[in-house]
Design an enzyme around this catalytic site. Structure first.
Site: not given
Length: 205
Positions: A14-16, A67, A94-95, A111, A113
């Site tokens: 959860g750093s973001n 997913k 991660m889905r 998102n 990336h």
């Protein structure tokens, strides 16, 4: 646009999310985190949410491993709507999200990336960049569409690749830029000074 009401989906540390919370606390982002959902019961992002008194819960995504679909997707949408969320932030989630969630929040799912998309979509993109011999890596914040890491780009930040970089050192420097890029992208949404034109996100004065 006004204050964003964020729903954060995560799988890891959860750093973001922390960078977003810090920007809100510093007064540089007009937003509140209304709900945090994690697909692992012991995900550290839930601990971070608890420390900041942010509503949070574990979302059981079984039987799917990669997913968000079926009953879990329905529950996710319901919980986000009940919390008053208007913008969904994928922070190390991660889905693969599916069209039903995207339709529930049209052009409001973001998102981040760790690559300069469209280069190196998918996992371990910093290692892909090193293996390819890139001189520059980076980070991208984008709207989510039905593809994989393929939605319209909001913000990108470049990270030079050093001659002695390892996957670990490069990833660490990319993460520093991630923590700047996500709040920056959300500020654009909060101000509403953008226009989506096909694949292009045009930033307005």
């Amino acid at each position: 646009m006004g204050t964003l009401h964020l729903g954060v989906l995560g799988s890891g540390a959860g750093s973001n999310m922390q960078s977003i919370v810090d920007a809100i606390a510093a007064g540089t982002l007009d937003a509140e985190v209304s709900l945090v959902l994690a697909d692992w019961p012991d995900a550290k992002i839930l601990d971070r949410a608890a420390r900041h008194n942010i509503p949070h819960r574990y979302l059981d995504c079984a039987p799917f491993k990669t997913k968000l679909e079926g009953e879990a997707e329905d529950a996710c949408i319901r919980l986000l709507k009940e919390a008053g969320v208007d913008t969904v932030v994928l922070a190390g989630f991660m889905r693969i999200v599916k069209p039903k969630l995207l339709a529930a929040f049209p052009n409001r799912v973001l998102n981040i990336h760790p690559a300069l998309l469209p280069a190196f979509p998918g996992v371990h993109s910093w290692t892909q960049a090193l293996d390819y011999g890139c001189k520059v890596a980076g980070v991208t914040v984008h709207f989510v569409d039905a593809g994989t890491d393929s939605g319209p780009i909001i913000v990108q930040k470049a990270v030079p690749v050093l001659e002695d970089d390892t996957p670990e050192t490069l990833h660490a420097r990319i993460q520093v830029q991630e923590h700047l890029a996500y709040p920056e992208a959300l500020r654009i949404l909060a101000k509403g000074n953008y226009r989506l034109e096909g694949r292009r996100v045009r930033i307005l004065p």
